[in-house]
Write a protein that holds these residues in place. Sequence first.
Motif, PDB file in Angstrom:
ATOM      1  N   LEU A 184      70.637  46.777  37.288  1.00 22.76           N
ATOM      2  CA  LEU A 184      69.797  47.946  37.561  1.00 22.76           C
ATOM      3  C   LEU A 184      68.309  47.596  37.569  1.00 22.76           C
ATOM      4  N   VAL A 185      67.929  46.612  36.746  1.00 22.99           N
ATOM      5  CA  VAL A 185      66.513  46.260  36.627  1.00 22.99           C
ATOM      6  C   VAL A 185      66.149  45.048  37.472  1.00 22.99           C
ATOM      7  N   GLU A 186      67.030  44.647  38.363  1.00 19.51           N
ATOM      8  CA  GLU A 186      66.709  43.548  39.279  1.00 19.51           C
ATOM      9  C   GLU A 186      65.531  43.948  40.163  1.00 19.51           C
ATOM     10  N   LYS A 187      64.536  43.092  40.242  1.00 21.32           N
ATOM     11  CA  LYS A 187      63.330  43.397  41.000  1.00 21.32           C
ATOM     12  C   LYS A 187      63.611  43.363  42.495  1.00 21.32           C
ATOM     13  N   VAL A 188      63.150  44.414  43.199  1.00 23.16           N
ATOM     14  CA  VAL A 188      63.332  44.471  44.652  1.00 23.16           C
ATOM     15  C   VAL A 188      61.995  44.521  45.385  1.00 23.16           C
ATOM     16  N   GLY A 189      60.897  44.605  44.656  1.00 20.93           N
ATOM     17  CA  GLY A 189      59.594  44.642  45.311  1.00 20.93           C
ATOM     18  C   GLY A 189      58.530  45.135  44.356  1.00 20.93           C
ATOM     19  N   GLU A 190      57.334  45.325  44.879  1.00 21.11           N
ATOM     20  CA  GLU A 190      56.243  45.878  44.092  1.00 21.11           C
ATOM     21  C   GLU A 190      55.273  46.576  45.036  1.00 21.11           C
ATOM     22  N   VAL A 191      54.535  47.537  44.487  1.00 18.65           N
ATOM     23  CA  VAL A 191      53.570  48.292  45.288  1.00 18.65           C
ATOM     24  C   VAL A 191      52.273  48.443  44.495  1.00 18.65           C
ATOM     25  N   PRO A 192      51.136  48.430  45.183  1.00 19.21           N
ATOM     26  CA  PRO A 192      49.877  48.688  44.490  1.00 19.21           C
ATOM     27  C   PRO A 192      49.779  50.165  44.120  1.00 19.21           C
ATOM     28  N   VAL A 193      49.227  50.437  42.949  1.00 19.95           N
ATOM     29  CA  VAL A 193      49.090  51.817  42.491  1.00 19.95           C
ATOM     30  C   VAL A 193      47.720  52.011  41.851  1.00 19.95           C
ATOM     31  N   THR A 194      47.295  53.261  41.856  1.00 20.53           N
ATOM     32  CA  THR A 194      46.069  53.652  41.163  1.00 20.53           C
ATOM     33  C   THR A 194      46.440  54.216  39.808  1.00 20.53           C
ATOM     34  N   VAL A 195      45.755  53.732  38.768  1.00 21.41           N
ATOM     35  CA  VAL A 195      45.998  54.190  37.406  1.00 21.41           C
ATOM     36  C   VAL A 195      44.770  54.965  36.921  1.00 21.41           C
ATOM     37  N   THR A 196      45.009  56.113  36.323  1.00 21.17           N
ATOM     38  CA  THR A 196      43.938  56.847  35.646  1.00 21.17           C
ATOM     39  C   THR A 196      44.433  57.226  34.258  1.00 21.17           C
ATOM     40  N   THR A 197      43.605  57.884  33.486  1.00 17.18           N
ATOM     41  CA  THR A 197      44.011  58.323  32.152  1.00 17.18           C
ATOM     42  C   THR A 197      44.144  59.841  32.130  1.00 17.18           C
ATOM     43  N   LEU A 198      44.896  60.334  31.187  1.00 19.51           N
ATOM     44  CA  LEU A 198      45.011  61.780  31.032  1.00 19.51           C
ATOM     45  C   LEU A 198      43.668  62.406  30.687  1.00 19.51           C
ATOM     46  N   ASP A 199      42.895  61.731  29.843  1.00 18.94           N
ATOM     47  CA  ASP A 199      41.574  62.266  29.498  1.00 18.94           C
ATOM     48  C   ASP A 199      40.700  62.406  30.741  1.00 18.94           C
ATOM     49  N   GLU A 200      40.672  61.375  31.572  1.00 20.00           N
ATOM     50  CA  GLU A 200      39.828  61.426  32.766  1.00 20.00           C
ATOM     51  C   GLU A 200      40.365  62.421  33.783  1.00 20.00           C
ATOM     52  N   PHE A 201      41.675  62.465  33.956  1.00 16.86           N
ATOM     53  CA  PHE A 201      42.253  63.413  34.912  1.00 16.86           C
ATOM     54  C   PHE A 201      41.938  64.844  34.507  1.00 16.86           C
ATOM     55  N   CYS A 202      42.155  65.159  33.242  1.00 18.55           N
ATOM     56  CA  CYS A 202      41.936  66.536  32.787  1.00 18.55           C
ATOM     57  C   CYS A 202      40.466  66.918  32.876  1.00 18.55           C
ATOM     58  N   SER A 203      39.584  65.987  32.592  1.00 24.30           N
ATOM     59  CA  SER A 203      38.154  66.260  32.731  1.00 24.30           C
ATOM     60  C   SER A 203      37.794  66.529  34.187  1.00 24.30           C
ATOM     61  N   ALA A 204      38.327  65.715  35.099  1.00 22.45           N
ATOM     62  CA  ALA A 204      38.002  65.856  36.519  1.00 22.45           C
ATOM     63  C   ALA A 204      38.594  67.117  37.132  1.00 22.45           C
ATOM     64  N   HIS A 205      39.714  67.614  36.575  1.00 26.58           N
ATOM     65  CA  HIS A 205      40.407  68.770  37.146  1.00 26.58           C
ATOM     66  C   HIS A 205      40.261  70.027  36.292  1.00 26.58           C
ATOM     67  N   ASP A 206      39.343  69.995  35.341  1.00 29.08           N
ATOM     68  CA  ASP A 206      39.060  71.166  34.491  1.00 29.08           C
ATOM     69  C   ASP A 206      40.307  71.692  33.787  1.00 29.08           C
TER      70      ASP A 206
END
Length: 224
Positions: free
Chosen positions: A111-133
């Motif tokens: 089930l955990v055999e690797k089939v690929g990878e993708v670039p992703v954007t990471v943010t934090t909950l603190d920053e997200f909540c601040s940016a979205h009020d």
Amino acid sequence: RCLSDWSSDVCSSDLKDVEAPVFFDVGAHAGETLTEMARHFPQAAIYAFEPDPESFLLLQQTARQFPKASLYQLALGDQPQASILRRNRASMTNSMLEVSRESEAGPIGNLVEKVGEVPVTVTTLDEFCSAHDVNRIDFLKTDCQGFDLRVLKGAEGLLSNRKVRVIQCEAMFDSEYVGQGWFHEILHFLTDLGYAPVSFHSLARNSHHEINWADVIFKRRHDS
């Protein structure tokens, strides 16, 4: 994994006087938990996060029937950054972390055999909540395949200021991912911030009946 009966009972008790609760579904996959959130709490505003593009498409399809759900193709962690998501044969095991040798050699190795990878954007909950009020989270669910502690650390501002009421997070009891957050680390982090564990469920066990992982529910202490 979905919203448990314990989660819904705890939420119903703690949120009974909240007209429109705010739910966060971090690691939303195809919308399994989102569906349960909306079913139990139809007035809730739901913020759902899923970084994998294929799972995100399924999440979008699921969320069409839930107009109060807002979807974000983002990963959450302990710091904003560009990163890589490891994609595995079973999409529910996708992770920001590499799979451990123990997992690769164990019964879920296929089930955990690797089939690929993708670039992703990471943010934090603190920053997200601040940016979205967003000034509070009534129910925070994380299911991030070993990355949950980092998600919680990215919400330290919210947690220390008592802005999160109930948390359901995945916790690891043995080595599943390289660099994972262990249960005892999550317990230490959250108890230091005034949260107490109230339930364990969805326990996965090995052939020796030892717990591999579980979903753990924490509540903000009454005196904190």
